[in-house]
Design a protein around this motif. Sequence first.
Motif, short mmCIF file in Angstrom:
data_model
loop_
_atom_site.label_atom_id
_atom_site.label_comp_id
_atom_site.label_asym_id
_atom_site.label_seq_id
_atom_site.Cartn_x
_atom_site.Cartn_y
_atom_site.Cartn_z
N LYS A 107 5.89 1.75 3.60
CA LYS A 107 4.43 1.80 3.56
C LYS A 107 3.91 0.36 3.67
O LYS A 107 4.32 -0.50 2.89
N TYR A 108 3.04 0.14 4.63
CA TYR A 108 2.51 -1.20 4.89
C TYR A 108 1.01 -1.12 5.10
O TYR A 108 0.52 -0.29 5.87
N GLY A 109 0.29 -1.99 4.42
CA GLY A 109 -1.15 -2.08 4.61
C GLY A 109 -1.45 -3.20 5.59
O GLY A 109 -1.23 -4.37 5.30
N TRP A 110 -1.92 -2.82 6.77
CA TRP A 110 -2.33 -3.82 7.76
C TRP A 110 -3.72 -4.32 7.36
O TRP A 110 -4.60 -3.53 7.02
N HIS A 111 -3.92 -5.63 7.41
CA HIS A 111 -5.19 -6.24 7.05
C HIS A 111 -5.65 -7.16 8.18
O HIS A 111 -4.83 -7.83 8.82
N PHE A 112 -6.97 -7.18 8.38
CA PHE A 112 -7.56 -7.94 9.48
C PHE A 112 -8.75 -8.75 8.97
O PHE A 112 -9.55 -8.27 8.18
N TRP A 113 -8.83 -9.99 9.47
CA TRP A 113 -9.92 -10.87 9.12
C TRP A 113 -10.76 -11.10 10.37
O TRP A 113 -10.23 -11.22 11.48
N GLY A 114 -12.06 -11.12 10.20
CA GLY A 114 -12.97 -11.37 11.33
C GLY A 114 -14.02 -10.28 11.44
O GLY A 114 -13.76 -9.11 11.16
N GLU A 115 -15.21 -10.69 11.83
CA GLU A 115 -16.33 -9.75 11.92
C GLU A 115 -16.19 -8.75 13.05
O GLU A 115 -16.84 -7.71 13.05
N SER A 116 -15.33 -9.02 14.02
CA SER A 116 -15.19 -8.12 15.16
C SER A 116 -14.46 -6.83 14.81
O SER A 116 -14.51 -5.86 15.56
N VAL A 117 -13.79 -6.81 13.66
CA VAL A 117 -13.01 -5.63 13.25
C VAL A 117 -13.91 -4.74 12.40
O VAL A 117 -14.19 -5.05 11.25
N LYS A 118 -14.37 -3.66 12.97
CA LYS A 118 -15.33 -2.77 12.32
C LYS A 118 -14.66 -1.56 11.68
O LYS A 118 -13.72 -1.00 12.23
N THR A 119 -15.18 -1.16 10.54
CA THR A 119 -14.73 0.04 9.85
C THR A 119 -14.94 1.24 10.76
O THR A 119 -15.93 1.32 11.49
N GLY A 120 -13.96 2.15 10.74
CA GLY A 120 -14.05 3.36 11.56
C GLY A 120 -13.30 3.26 12.87
O GLY A 120 -13.04 4.27 13.51
N LYS A 121 -12.93 2.05 13.26
CA LYS A 121 -12.12 1.90 14.47
C LYS A 121 -10.69 2.31 14.13
O LYS A 121 -10.35 2.54 12.97
N PHE A 122 -9.83 2.36 15.16
CA PHE A 122 -8.46 2.83 14.95
C PHE A 122 -7.44 1.78 15.35
O PHE A 122 -7.58 1.10 16.36
N LEU A 123 -6.40 1.71 14.52
CA LEU A 123 -5.29 0.78 14.73
C LEU A 123 -4.10 1.52 15.31
O LEU A 123 -3.77 2.62 14.88
N SER A 124 -3.47 0.90 16.31
CA SER A 124 -2.15 1.35 16.76
C SER A 124 -1.27 0.11 16.84
O SER A 124 -1.75 -1.00 17.07
N VAL A 125 0.02 0.30 16.59
CA VAL A 125 0.96 -0.82 16.61
C VAL A 125 2.14 -0.44 17.49
O VAL A 125 2.76 0.60 17.30
N LYS A 126 2.41 -1.31 18.47
CA LYS A 126 3.58 -1.14 19.34
C LYS A 126 4.58 -2.22 18.99
O LYS A 126 4.23 -3.40 18.88
#
Length: 163
Positions: free
Chosen positions: A83-102
């Motif tokens: 289990k990993y919590g991805w965290h992002f800094w910056g105003e461009s990252v808005k709540t409700g968007k979706f993360l995918s990791v390749k």
Amino acid sequence: MKRILGFIIICGLVLVGCSHKESNGTIQHDNSSRFVEEVLAKENEWKESEYFTSENLSFIGEPQLLGFTHSKEGKIVVSKTGKYGWHFWGESVKTGKFLSVKGTNQITHKEIELVTDAKLLGANSGADNHAPTNMTFPKGGMWKLDAYIDGKLFGSVYVKVEN
């Protein structure tokens, strides 16, 4: 007979081209071995990302840009779901968007989907946004993890996966 003779000549030229000469105790490499050395050097450029903390949580990634919860003492192990919590800094990252990791393995260069459609839930642990995820790695070694938010590459994290 001409084809066989031509084949033998070509093989001989290839073998001569791949050889090296020793002169005065030093080895001189030809262009083909230099190419191999350049490829190996690029492969070795993959280094584990930086470890950092934010509000008493340990992360691996790039401070003030992105990272996921992981401590330097902890291990990511092959075939073990973590289990990993991805965290992002910056105003461009808005709540409700979706993360995918390749993820791409350094040796095989095979890319796999590690995270699909994890919803960003808002500020957490000093970051502007975060998404809880699970990841499972099928092979050990160095991995490059590309984090995409709504299909756009946000950044990459390099991690070592233990066998």
